[in-house]
Motif scaffolding. Structure first.
Motif, PDB file in Angstrom:
ATOM      1  N   CYS A 347       0.825  -1.213   0.000  1.00  0.00           N
ATOM      2  CA  CYS A 347       0.000   0.000   0.000  1.00  0.00           C
ATOM      3  C   CYS A 347       0.858   1.262   0.000  1.00  0.00           C
ATOM      4  O   CYS A 347       0.614   2.189  -0.780  1.00  0.00           O
ATOM      5  CB  CYS A 347      -0.921   0.020   1.219  1.00  0.00           C
ATOM      6  N   ARG A 348       1.828   1.312   0.869  1.00  0.00           N
ATOM      7  CA  ARG A 348       2.622   2.532   1.029  1.00  0.00           C
ATOM      8  C   ARG A 348       3.492   2.814  -0.191  1.00  0.00           C
ATOM      9  O   ARG A 348       3.958   3.944  -0.369  1.00  0.00           O
ATOM     10  CB  ARG A 348       3.483   2.453   2.288  1.00  0.00           C
ATOM     11  N   ARG A 349       3.706   1.814  -1.025  1.00  0.00           N
ATOM     12  CA  ARG A 349       4.455   2.038  -2.265  1.00  0.00           C
ATOM     13  C   ARG A 349       3.538   2.306  -3.452  1.00  0.00           C
ATOM     14  O   ARG A 349       4.000   2.759  -4.503  1.00  0.00           O
ATOM     15  CB  ARG A 349       5.352   0.829  -2.559  1.00  0.00           C
ATOM     16  N   ILE A 350       2.254   2.041  -3.291  1.00  0.00           N
ATOM     17  CA  ILE A 350       1.296   2.198  -4.388  1.00  0.00           C
ATOM     18  C   ILE A 350       0.668   3.584  -4.414  1.00  0.00           C
ATOM     19  O   ILE A 350       0.505   4.194  -5.475  1.00  0.00           O
ATOM     20  CB  ILE A 350       0.198   1.110  -4.280  1.00  0.00           C
ATOM     21  N   PHE A 351       0.319   4.123  -3.244  1.00  0.00           N
ATOM     22  CA  PHE A 351      -0.488   5.357  -3.199  1.00  0.00           C
ATOM     23  C   PHE A 351       0.372   6.619  -3.215  1.00  0.00           C
ATOM     24  O   PHE A 351       1.470   6.668  -2.662  1.00  0.00           O
ATOM     25  CB  PHE A 351      -1.351   5.370  -1.931  1.00  0.00           C
TER      26      PHE A 351
END
Length: 490
Positions: A347-351
């Motif tokens: 998540c933290r690398r996607i958003f």
């Protein structure tokens, strides 16, 4: 190729195509066709060419397993599609030559198109500009939003006062949309969540179907065409047939309206409890459908989610899609069995997140009690994300209670449970790897004022992306002579 470079000799061929569409699509005799008929015919000529480019683009991205950018926004102020389509296809001069006296001129035909009422200000225009730019730059990209039936209101002056009425831009159907009958997802609300270790089973109280409608976003000077996918809410069944057959027609209609009102209006009035709940449902509706669609596409191409962050980039345009952070965690952990720590790393690398306001009072928050009632599983996820984040803050700054209160995703409401609120901007920042404002001044002030604490915690995350116009489209339409001169000289 610029519009000016198109030879007028091609206009009879275009006129022949228009007349063919008049017969095959509009069922109108060319010599008796109205201006509205001609608009429909010309739009289908352009639509057909753009559709071929769109199919070629999607096939190439699929074959290349391209990394895609997904832009989530409650607004897309895309403007009228006809002028943009003709410019992208290099057909503007041919179309002007095809519409000559005694019939209507091209400008009169273009004026028949209602403006797509999918936004009302800078936030929506910014989103539209980014879609245009990404298509022109050749970046594999999709926009996701809501197919509002009534978006930006129409206004008139009556007895010296402004009067608003719904902007029914879809009343005659849009020739620029492609309904996707095979693309629909179930979005759930309410009920309760039952925990089983790291994951939970959500027993929802009700659900609605999200149906996809695609709009093509053409690039300029390129064959690439990107996609804007909009979601329409649909009831599980059309009416309560039992109520209808007993003569209770009002209750039969309420069944349908209770589900479909989600995509009726852009920004429903949130001054009442019912309006606030509808707004939250609206935000979650389009987020959930979009993320389900993104994961479905990724799984079909790659077979697993182990490389999700390498292949998917999701941008949150303001805090309206902020619930995406919790929804992606729910989908990965609860629906697809991914370990919590692995899902959170993805998540933290996607958003990434664009902030649009420097006013603390304008940052979106929701009452915890409302989120618990409408999205019970998501409230639990937010609590866990927040706890892990605050544990990190305590390790870095032990004993700084004021800092913990300021950066927490939960405003404690002065100690009163009924006043506790979820701070959606904080959720966006903690769940994203990049955060930006819309101008250099805005971005600078953002890290000096409202997000100063987060800038101290995550200085590497804050950057600037300046908002702007779509120069190709704007200049070509505002000043064709200057556009042609620049094109010739450059």
């Amino acid at each position: 190729m610029s519009d000016a470079a198109q030879p007028d000799s091609e206009s009879p061929a275009l006129r022949s195509e228009i007349e063919h569409k008049l017969l095959s699509i509009v069922a109108a005799e060319p010599t008796r066709a109205s201006t509205a008929d001609l608009y429909q015919a010309l739009s289908h000529v352009a639509r057909e060419q753009l559709a071929q480019r769109w199919v070629d683009t999607q096939n190439a991205d699929r074959d290349n397993k391209a990394r895609r950018i997904y832009y989530l926004s409650m607004e897309f102020l895309i403007g009228r599609a006809m002028n943009n389509a003709l410019a992208a296809l290099g057909l503007r001069d041919q179309a002007a030559a095809a519409f000559t006296a005694p019939g209507p001129a091209l400008d009169e035909v273009i004026e028949c198109e209602p403006d797509a009422a999918l936004g009302n200000g800078g936030l929506g225009r910014l989103a539209a500009c980014f879609l245009d730019s990404m298509a022109t730059l050749g970046l594999p990209s999709w926009g996701y939003g809501v197919r509002y039936e009534y978006g930006m209101f129409a206004q008139s002056i009556l007895n010296g006062q402004q009067v608003e009425k719904p902007e029914a831009w879809l009343q005659d159907r849009s020739p620029w949309e492609f309904p996707r009958a095979n693309k629909h997802y179930t979005v759930r609300f309410g009920g309760h969540a039952e925990h089983h270790g790291e994951w939970a089973e959500w027993h929802a109280a009700d659900s609605v179907e999200a149906k996809a409608f695609d709009y093509v976003i053409p690039g300029h000077g390129t064959e690439r065409v990107s996609t804007l996918r909009l979601w329409k809410a649909a009831a599980p069944s059309h009416i309560d047939l039992g109520a209808f057959n007993t003569g209770d027609y009002q209750r039969a209609a309420e069944f349908k309206n209770r589900f479909e009102n989600i995509s009726w209006v852009l920004y429903p009035n949130d001054s009442t409890p019912a309006g606030r709940e509808l707004r939250l449902r609206q935000e979650y509706f389009f987020v959930s459908a979009s993320l389900q669609d993104i994961l479905f596409r990724h799984l079909a191409e790659h077979g697993s989610f182990c490389n999700l962050a390498e292949q998917v980039a999701i941008h949150l345009n303001d805090t309206h899609p902020a619930i995406s952070v919790a929804e992606l965690m729910r989908l990965l952990v609860d629906e697809h069995g991914m370990a919590w720590a692995t899902a959170w790393d993805q998540c933290r690398r996607i958003f990434s997140y664009t902030n649009h306001t420097l006013m603390p009072e304008a940052l979106e928050t929701w009452k915890v009690t409302l989120v618990q009632r409408v999205l019970p599983r998501h409230m639990l996820i937010i609590y866990r994300i927040n706890q892990e984040f605050l544990d990190e803050v305590v390790r870095l700054y032990p004993g700084d209670i004021d800092l913990i209160r300021r950066v927490s995703m939960i405003d404690d409401g002065g100690g009163h449970d009924k006043d506790k609120r979820v701070r959606m901007a904080n959720l966006c920042i903690v769940g994203s790897h990049r955060i930006n404002g819309v101008s250099q001044l805005h971005s600078d002030l953002m890290v000096q004022t409202i997000f100063a604490d987060f800038a101290r915690l995550y200085p590497e995350r804050f950057h600037n992306k300046t908002n702007g116009v779509t120069p190709r489209r704007w200049l070509a339409q505002a000043n064709p002579g200057l556009y042609s001169l620049l094109d010739e000289r450059l």
